[in-house]
Write a protein that holds these residues in place. Structure first.
Motif, PDB file in Angstrom:
ATOM      1  N   PHE A   1       0.857  -1.184   0.000  1.00  0.00           N
ATOM      2  CA  PHE A   1       0.000   0.000   0.000  1.00  0.00           C
ATOM      3  C   PHE A   1       0.895   1.237   0.000  1.00  0.00           C
ATOM      4  CE2 PHE A   1      -2.292  -3.426   2.086  1.00  0.00           C
ATOM      5  CZ  PHE A   1      -3.502  -3.404   1.416  1.00  0.00           C
ATOM      6  N   TRP A   2       0.309   2.352  -0.326  1.00  0.00           N
ATOM      7  CA  TRP A   2       1.081   3.603  -0.326  1.00  0.00           C
ATOM      8  C   TRP A   2       0.162   4.774  -0.030  1.00  0.00           C
ATOM      9  CZ3 TRP A   2      -0.817   7.005  -3.952  1.00  0.00           C
ATOM     10  CH2 TRP A   2      -1.523   6.451  -5.041  1.00  0.00           C
ATOM     11  N   SER A   3       0.742   5.897   0.357  1.00  0.00           N
ATOM     12  CA  SER A   3      -0.010   7.131   0.539  1.00  0.00           C
ATOM     13  C   SER A   3       0.980   8.275   0.367  1.00  0.00           C
ATOM     14  CB  SER A   3      -0.645   7.143   1.935  1.00  0.00           C
ATOM     15  OG  SER A   3      -1.735   8.030   1.977  1.00  0.00           O
ATOM     16  N   LYS A   4       0.731   9.110  -0.631  1.00  0.00           N
ATOM     17  CA  LYS A   4       1.653  10.206  -0.995  1.00  0.00           C
ATOM     18  C   LYS A   4       3.050   9.721  -1.375  1.00  0.00           C
ATOM     19  CE  LYS A   4      -1.520  12.831   1.208  1.00  0.00           C
ATOM     20  NZ  LYS A   4      -2.566  12.247   2.065  1.00  0.00           N
TER      21      LYS A   4
ATOM     22  N   LYS B   1       3.355   7.320  -4.353  1.00  0.00           N
ATOM     23  CA  LYS B   1       3.045   6.343  -5.394  1.00  0.00           C
ATOM     24  C   LYS B   1       4.273   5.853  -6.172  1.00  0.00           C
ATOM     25  CE  LYS B   1       0.902   6.485  -9.641  1.00  0.00           C
ATOM     26  NZ  LYS B   1      -0.174   6.866 -10.560  1.00  0.00           N
TER      27      LYS B   1
ATOM     28  N   LEU C   1      -1.551  -1.781  -6.081  1.00  0.00           N
ATOM     29  CA  LEU C   1      -2.852  -1.835  -6.753  1.00  0.00           C
ATOM     30  C   LEU C   1      -2.711  -1.637  -8.266  1.00  0.00           C
ATOM     31  CD1 LEU C   1      -5.955  -1.956  -6.532  1.00  0.00           C
ATOM     32  CD2 LEU C   1      -5.945   0.490  -6.010  1.00  0.00           C
ATOM     33  N   GLU C   2      -1.725  -0.848  -8.667  1.00  0.00           N
ATOM     34  CA  GLU C   2      -1.518  -0.572 -10.101  1.00  0.00           C
ATOM     35  C   GLU C   2      -0.974  -1.782 -10.859  1.00  0.00           C
ATOM     36  OE1 GLU C   2      -0.313   1.436  -7.588  1.00  0.00           O
ATOM     37  OE2 GLU C   2      -2.164   2.590  -7.741  1.00  0.00           O
TER      38      GLU C   2
ATOM     39  N   ASP D   1      -4.621   3.740 -14.089  1.00  0.00           N
ATOM     40  CA  ASP D   1      -3.492   4.460 -13.509  1.00  0.00           C
ATOM     41  C   ASP D   1      -3.200   5.768 -14.247  1.00  0.00           C
ATOM     42  OD1 ASP D   1      -1.325   5.023 -11.904  1.00  0.00           O
ATOM     43  OD2 ASP D   1       0.067   3.734 -12.996  1.00  0.00           O
ATOM     44  N   GLY D   2      -3.283   6.874 -13.528  1.00  0.00           N
ATOM     45  CA  GLY D   2      -2.928   8.180 -14.100  1.00  0.00           C
ATOM     46  C   GLY D   2      -3.967   8.806 -15.024  1.00  0.00           C
TER      47      GLY D   2
ATOM     48  N   PHE E   1     -14.152   9.373 -10.517  1.00  0.00           N
ATOM     49  CA  PHE E   1     -12.733   9.084 -10.344  1.00  0.00           C
ATOM     50  C   PHE E   1     -12.461   8.642  -8.900  1.00  0.00           C
ATOM     51  CE2 PHE E   1      -8.645  10.794  -8.909  1.00  0.00           C
ATOM     52  CZ  PHE E   1      -7.760  10.234  -9.826  1.00  0.00           C
TER      53      PHE E   1
ATOM     54  N   TRP F   1     -11.406   4.734  -7.230  1.00  0.00           N
ATOM     55  CA  TRP F   1     -10.212   4.362  -6.456  1.00  0.00           C
ATOM     56  C   TRP F   1     -10.594   3.892  -5.064  1.00  0.00           C
ATOM     57  CZ3 TRP F   1      -6.353   2.876  -9.028  1.00  0.00           C
ATOM     58  CH2 TRP F   1      -6.010   3.483 -10.238  1.00  0.00           C
TER      59      TRP F   1
ATOM     60  N   SER G   1      -9.723   0.151  -4.048  1.00  0.00           N
ATOM     61  CA  SER G   1      -8.797   0.031  -2.918  1.00  0.00           C
ATOM     62  C   SER G   1      -9.415  -0.795  -1.794  1.00  0.00           C
ATOM     63  CB  SER G   1      -8.441   1.417  -2.373  1.00  0.00           C
ATOM     64  OG  SER G   1      -7.918   2.222  -3.389  1.00  0.00           O
TER      65      SER G   1
ATOM     66  N   SER H   1      -6.853  10.016   3.921  1.00  0.00           N
ATOM     67  CA  SER H   1      -6.430   9.450   2.628  1.00  0.00           C
ATOM     68  C   SER H   1      -7.134   8.121   2.390  1.00  0.00           C
ATOM     69  CB  SER H   1      -4.924   9.223   2.645  1.00  0.00           C
ATOM     70  OG  SER H   1      -4.622   8.189   3.573  1.00  0.00           O
ATOM     71  N   ILE H   2      -7.001   7.571   1.204  1.00  0.00           N
ATOM     72  CA  ILE H   2      -7.619   6.265   0.936  1.00  0.00           C
ATOM     73  C   ILE H   2      -6.976   5.192   1.808  1.00  0.00           C
ATOM     74  CG2 ILE H   2      -7.909   4.430  -0.777  1.00  0.00           C
ATOM     75  CD1 ILE H   2      -8.702   6.428  -2.766  1.00  0.00           C
ATOM     76  N   PHE H   3      -5.664   5.268   1.972  1.00  0.00           N
ATOM     77  CA  PHE H   3      -5.037   4.279   2.846  1.00  0.00           C
ATOM     78  C   PHE H   3      -5.597   4.399   4.267  1.00  0.00           C
ATOM     79  CE2 PHE H   3      -1.832   3.026   5.958  1.00  0.00           C
ATOM     80  CZ  PHE H   3      -1.843   1.667   5.692  1.00  0.00           C
TER      81      PHE H   3
ATOM     82  N   GLU I   1      -8.377   1.580   3.298  1.00  0.00           N
ATOM     83  CA  GLU I   1      -7.585   0.349   3.317  1.00  0.00           C
ATOM     84  C   GLU I   1      -7.265  -0.141   4.725  1.00  0.00           C
ATOM     85  OE1 GLU I   1      -5.490   0.623  -1.060  1.00  0.00           O
ATOM     86  OE2 GLU I   1      -4.539   1.740   0.546  1.00  0.00           O
TER      87      GLU I   1
HETATM   88  P1  AVW Z   1      -2.695   9.881  -1.743  1.00  0.00           P
HETATM   89  P2  AVW Z   1      -4.156   7.602  -0.825  1.00  0.00           P
HETATM   90  N1  AVW Z   1      -3.503   6.790 -10.394  1.00  0.00           N
HETATM   91  O1  AVW Z   1      -1.322  10.002  -2.330  1.00  0.00           O
HETATM   92  O2  AVW Z   1      -3.807   6.960   0.498  1.00  0.00           O
HETATM   93  C1  AVW Z   1      -4.072   8.002 -10.208  1.00  0.00           C
HETATM   94  O3  AVW Z   1      -3.037  10.720  -0.548  1.00  0.00           O
HETATM   95  O4  AVW Z   1      -5.355   8.475  -0.829  1.00  0.00           O
HETATM   96  O5  AVW Z   1      -2.866   8.349  -1.364  1.00  0.00           O
HETATM   97  N2  AVW Z   1      -4.734   8.336  -9.106  1.00  0.00           N
HETATM   98  C2  AVW Z   1      -4.814   7.430  -8.138  1.00  0.00           C
HETATM   99  C3  AVW Z   1      -4.248   6.157  -8.238  1.00  0.00           C
HETATM  100  C4  AVW Z   1      -3.567   5.858  -9.425  1.00  0.00           C
HETATM  101  N3  AVW Z   1      -2.967   4.672  -9.630  1.00  0.00           N
HETATM  102  N4  AVW Z   1      -4.512   5.478  -7.110  1.00  0.00           N
HETATM  103  C5  AVW Z   1      -5.212   6.308  -6.323  1.00  0.00           C
HETATM  104  N5  AVW Z   1      -5.418   7.473  -6.958  1.00  0.00           N
HETATM  105  C6  AVW Z   1      -6.125   8.689  -6.513  1.00  0.00           C
HETATM  106  C7  AVW Z   1      -4.788   3.015  -3.607  1.00  0.00           C
HETATM  107  C8  AVW Z   1      -7.035   8.463  -5.342  1.00  0.00           C
HETATM  108  O6  AVW Z   1      -8.146   9.337  -5.455  1.00  0.00           O
HETATM  109  C9  AVW Z   1      -3.470   2.324  -3.323  1.00  0.00           C
HETATM  110  F1  AVW Z   1      -3.714   1.014  -2.999  1.00  0.00           F
HETATM  111  C10 AVW Z   1      -6.173   8.819  -4.164  1.00  0.00           C
HETATM  112  O7  AVW Z   1      -6.911   9.324  -3.096  1.00  0.00           O
HETATM  113  C11 AVW Z   1      -2.844   3.074  -2.170  1.00  0.00           C
HETATM  114  O8  AVW Z   1      -2.554   2.205  -1.074  1.00  0.00           O
HETATM  115  C12 AVW Z   1      -5.197   9.843  -4.702  1.00  0.00           C
HETATM  116  O9  AVW Z   1      -5.122   9.586  -6.106  1.00  0.00           O
HETATM  117  C13 AVW Z   1      -3.865   4.125  -1.769  1.00  0.00           C
HETATM  118  O10 AVW Z   1      -5.068   3.827  -2.494  1.00  0.00           O
HETATM  119  C14 AVW Z   1      -3.796   9.687  -4.106  1.00  0.00           C
HETATM  120  O11 AVW Z   1      -3.812  10.222  -2.829  1.00  0.00           O
HETATM  121  C15 AVW Z   1      -3.386   5.516  -2.157  1.00  0.00           C
HETATM  122  O12 AVW Z   1      -4.393   6.441  -1.924  1.00  0.00           O
END
Ligand code: AVW
Length: 244
Positions: free
Chosen positions: A91-94, A96, A111-112, A121-122, A151, A155, A159, A186-188, A192
């Motif tokens: 997993f990731w957050s900020k 990628k 996830l990608e 992705d993107g 969008f 995600w 996720s 965040s999504i994480f 998640e």
């Molecule tokens: P963030 P989050 N391509 O950096 O924890 C484009 O704060 O919120 O991380 N946009 C994306 C993608 C992608 N591949 N993936 C997510 N986003 C959107 C999915 C989404 O709206 C992975 F499994 C997200 O809130 C990571 O563990 C934002 O861009 C986790 O979710 C990035 O915000 C990263 O999401």
């Protein structure tokens, strides 16, 4: 006059504050699907890319771009559930790009690396009620327009499924150069971390940008918050400050 401009601004294709749909969206999805199923994971060759592309488009085309629901994406998710083998999920957050590199170097998967994550992705996408086309001018921004845009909901639901299916020991790459490495919005943080059903242990890596002062660490309060969420779920937790 002013009323005419007002009307145009709030009814036109340009009224949202986010980036418009990616040009050739449908073609890119179709091509990425073919590439993924034929070259990247040839074991998934039986996947129906035409059906997957159709399901993706039907999820949002002709619909109000601020009224996305998880159910809209259910048919798509049913065609390509995001799963990875036990012990392989990252997993990731900020972070990628860094997380992708980290995963790649160790034979792990983000996830990608799943079909639907790879397809989208993107890219950005949204539709328009009464039109069978995408809106290439603008799409709703999460903050300025609506959080229930197609969008963001995509995600979120993807996720959620990814986290639900993760198992064994998994990793998360977090950014230690920002105030809250663990961001509960965040999504994480929001999705998640709360949906780890079969995860036994989560290993967090706090990455510090070499050019910036570290702003959070494994002993900081945001990581403590993550730790307490995991304690409540009986997931073991480790954290390492990793100065790259
Ligand atoms: P963030 P989050 N391509 O950096 O924890 C484009 O704060 O919120 O991380 N946009 C994306 C993608 C992608 N591949 N993936 C997510 N986003 C959107 C999915 C989404 O709206 C992975 F499994 C997200 O809130 C990571 O563990 C934002 O861009 C986790 O979710 C990035 O915000 C990263 O999401």
């Amino acid at each position: 006059g002013a009323i005419g401009i007002y009307k145009w601004r709030y009814t036109g294709l340009n009224r949202w504050h986010g980036k418009g749909s990616t040009p050739n969206f449908q073609k890119i999805i179709q091509e990425r699907c073919d590439t993924y199923t034929q070259q990247i994971r040839p074991d998934s060759r039986s996947r129906d890319c035409q059906g997957i592309t159709q399901a993706f488009m039907s999820a949002f085309i002709s619909k109000d771009p601020c009224k996305a629901t998880k159910e809209d994406y259910q048919p798509l998710i049913d065609l390509a559930y995001p799963t990875v083998p036990c012990g392989k999920a990252v997993f990731w957050s900020k972070t990628k790009e860094l997380a992708r590199e980290y995963a790649k170097g160790r034979g792990l998967l983000t996830l990608e690396d799943t079909l639907l994550g790879f397809l989208a992705d993107g890219l950005s996408w949204c539709g328009e009620p009464g039109s069978s086309d995408l809106n290439y001018q603008s799409c709703p921004d999460w903050k300025k327009d609506c959080s229930t845009n197609y969008f963001s909901v995509f995600w979120e639901v993807l996720s959620e499924r990814f986290a639900e299916n993760a198992c064994g020991t998994v990793q998360v790459v977090l950014n230690g150069s920002i105030e809250n490495a663990f961001d509960k919005m965040s999504i994480f943080g929001r999705v998640e971390a709360h949906n780890l059903r079969s995860v036994v242990m989560l290993q967090a890596w706090l990455v510090h940008d070499p050019g910036k002062p570290p702003r959070d660490s494994c002993s900081g309060s945001s990581i403590k918050e993550l730790e307490s969420i995991l304690n409540g779920r009986n997931v073991r937790f480790t954290c390492r400050d990793n100065l790259r």
